[in-house]
Write an enzyme that holds these catalytic residues in place. Structure first.
Site, PDB file in Angstrom:
ATOM      1  CG  HIS A 267      -1.893   1.072   1.307  1.00 41.99           C
ATOM      2  ND1 HIS A 267      -1.592   2.350   1.722  1.00 41.99           N
ATOM      3  CD2 HIS A 267      -3.202   1.077   0.977  1.00 41.99           C
ATOM      4  CE1 HIS A 267      -2.681   3.089   1.641  1.00 41.99           C
ATOM      5  NE2 HIS A 267      -3.679   2.347   1.200  1.00 41.99           N
TER       6      HIS A 267
ATOM      7  CB  CYS B 199      -4.085   3.219  -2.383  1.00 44.90           C
ATOM      8  SG  CYS B 199      -5.188   4.336  -1.486  1.00 44.90           S
TER       9      CYS B 199
ATOM     10  CG  HIS C 128      -7.250   0.755  -1.617  1.00 40.47           C
ATOM     11  ND1 HIS C 128      -6.531   1.078  -0.491  1.00 40.47           N
ATOM     12  CD2 HIS C 128      -7.548  -0.560  -1.493  1.00 40.47           C
ATOM     13  CE1 HIS C 128      -6.383   0.009   0.261  1.00 40.47           C
ATOM     14  NE2 HIS C 128      -6.975  -1.004  -0.315  1.00 40.47           N
TER      15      HIS C 128
ATOM     16  CG  ASP D  75      -9.322   3.768   0.294  1.00 38.37           C
ATOM     17  OD1 ASP D  75      -9.615   3.120   1.316  1.00 38.37           O
ATOM     18  OD2 ASP D  75      -8.272   4.419   0.181  1.00 38.37           O
ATOM     19  CG  HIS D  76     -10.946   6.241   3.220  1.00 38.18           C
ATOM     20  ND1 HIS D  76      -9.911   7.105   3.356  1.00 38.18           N
ATOM     21  CD2 HIS D  76     -10.503   5.056   3.700  1.00 38.18           C
ATOM     22  CE1 HIS D  76      -8.873   6.490   3.889  1.00 38.18           C
ATOM     23  NE2 HIS D  76      -9.207   5.237   4.098  1.00 38.18           N
TER      24      HIS D  76
ATOM     25  CE1 TYR E 269     -12.052   1.345   4.673  1.00 39.47           C
ATOM     26  CE2 TYR E 269     -10.976   2.680   6.352  1.00 39.47           C
ATOM     27  CZ  TYR E 269     -10.928   1.977   5.155  1.00 39.47           C
ATOM     28  OH  TYR E 269      -9.751   1.921   4.447  1.00 39.47           O
TER      29      TYR E 269
HETATM   30  C1  DNO Z   1      -6.565   3.280   5.347  1.00 37.65           C
HETATM   31  C2  DNO Z   1      -5.975   2.100   4.704  1.00 37.65           C
HETATM   32  C3  DNO Z   1      -4.591   1.761   5.244  1.00 37.65           C
HETATM   33  C4  DNO Z   1      -4.137   0.426   4.678  1.00 37.65           C
HETATM   34  C5  DNO Z   1      -2.781  -0.026   5.139  1.00 37.65           C
HETATM   35  C6  DNO Z   1      -2.346  -1.255   4.400  1.00 37.65           C
HETATM   36  O1  DNO Z   1      -7.724   3.486   5.284  1.00 37.65           O
HETATM   37  O2  DNO Z   1      -5.990   2.207   3.338  1.00 37.65           O
HETATM   38  O3  DNO Z   1      -4.644   1.681   6.631  1.00 37.65           O
HETATM   39  O4  DNO Z   1      -5.050  -0.547   5.048  1.00 37.65           O
HETATM   40  O5  DNO Z   1      -1.827   0.957   4.969  1.00 37.65           O
HETATM   41  O6  DNO Z   1      -1.334  -1.912   5.097  1.00 37.65           O
END
Ligand code: DNO
Length: 398
Positions: free
Chosen positions: A236, A274, A301, A354-355, A373
């Protein structure tokens, strides 16, 4: 031929206020999850993995991706019980492979994972987003954490802004601000300022080159095991994607992506693309970055950020902000078609929205223990991206 991406939703386990039944109602077929109750560095046994997998499958879903199998700090610093933790990591990978879970996310950010200075940044419509403000972060470093030498990283103007922000807070607000910054990571709860200082001390002499060397060592140990277990490890990006707290960050830019892939030439050395994290730097061209490493992406993501030109950004609606989401989803679909034609079994990429913003009924609920989340904001992101994807697929003639 159906060429859609695999739709997934993150689930934080049985304590997640968004239950699996709701995840299923979003239309997601896969779940992104972790064993947060197992301390960093310890082995994930087949039994524990199976238990979690069973919960997910009982709800009619698949455990598609592990996020994350955490990398212990001593692996990152290459000190202490590093060797033992790497062996444990290998065992966990073998066990995940045995249980049929093949995509494993990790990060190599020193000390803290992602960072935001405001978890409830009000948008004009009353919904709330995650926000990163440089002056607020400077206030944390300079006046709360009191990191030695931190002032060297800021202009006089930023320091003055940081001071004004710090002085505007009540002691209660300082406490909440600090917690929001450093104590937000599942599986790693209860982090104090003292803990952060102690962890930072371990990085005092560690350079960017050292951190890269430690990542390379880790990957050269675990990738062969991952390959044998049929797994791909996906890293990530740093979030925000530049050095903070005087610490090196090594996975933030297009050049970093190249360096990572060159470190260990293995199909198990992959990327969690991401978009939102990479978009924290305006010199990152997200679509070009994806195309440059598409072949080695194992998980996506989808998210975007909106910047004010002064180093600050908030998480935008999924189809807004600086990420060209149309261009990105199109590039992902093209990569899937390429893989499918090449006969690759892993052609379908899992993605998750993501989020998401805290909005509608979620605003009235107790604050979500997992910032970003809540259900409704992510559902909106998923629905928008799915619609976008549907349109692109049709226009491609599929
Ligand atoms: C946040 C996430 C990160 C991710 C880690 C992966 O929302 O995208 O915490 O899970 O960095 O190791």
């Amino acid at each position: 031929m159906s060429i859609n991406m695999e739709q997934t939703f993150r689930w934080y386990g049985p304590k997640d206020p968004v239950p699996l039944q709701f995840v299923r109602q979003t239309g997601a077929t896969g779940v992104v999850s972790s064993l947060h109750h197992i301390p960093y560095g310890e082995v994930w046994s087949v039994e524990e993995i199976e238990k979690h997998k069973h919960l997910i499958e009982e709800a009619g879903l698949n455990w598609s991706v592990v996020e994350s199998l955490p990398v212990h700090e001593e692996i990152k610093t290459g000190t202490g019980r590093c060797g033992e933790y790497i062996e444990n990591y290998k065992t966990s990978l073998r066990n995940l492979g045995k249980c049929g879970i093949h995509v494993i996310t990790y990060n190599f950010m020193p000390v803290l994972d992602w960072i935001r200075t405001d978890l409830r940044y009000k948008l004009p419509d009353g919904s709330e987003a995650l926000y990163f403000n440089q002056a607020q972060f400077a206030a944390f470093e300079l006046f709360i954490l009191k990191r030695e030498g931190a002032e060297k990283d800021y202009t006089q103007e930023k320091i003055a802004e940081a001071k004004a922000f710090y002085e505007s807070m009540t002691p209660e607000e300082v406490k909440n601000f600090t917690t929001a910054l450093i104590d937000n990571f599942p599986g790693f709860k209860g982090v104090t300022l003292e803990d952060v200082r102690a962890m930072l001390a371990k990085y005092q002499t560690l350079t960017r080159a050292d951190l890269e060397k430690n990542l390379k060592h880790f990957l050269s140990e675990v990738c062969p095991v991952a390959e044998e277990a049929g797994c791909i490890l996906v890293i990530h990006p740093d979030d925000p994607p530049y050095p903070i707290l005087g610490l090196p960050r090594i996975f933030s830019t297009a050049d970093d992506v190249k360096r990572l892939l060159a470190m260990v030439d293995s199909p198990a050395n992959g990327i969690c693309f991401c978009a939102g994290s990479f978009s924290g730097r305006l010199d990152n061209n997200i679509v070009e970055m994806f195309k440059a490493c598409a072949d080695r992406v194992g998980f996506v993501h989808l998210r975007s950020t909106q910047h004010d030109g002064n180093g600050n950004f908030f998480e935008a609606n999924h189809l807004e902000g600086v990420v060209d989401m149309y261009g990105l989803v199109k590039a992902i679909l093209e990569e899937q078609i390429r893989r499918k034609k090449a006969g690759r079994a892993d052609w379908r990429l899992p993605f998750r929205p993501d989020h998401g913003h805290t909005m509608l009924d979620d605003l009235a609920k107790p604050p979500c223990p997992n910032p970003g989340y809540t259900a409704i904001g992510r559902l909106k992101g998923l629905a928008e991206i799915r619609g976008l994807e549907h349109g692109i697929i049709r226009s491609m003639g599929y």
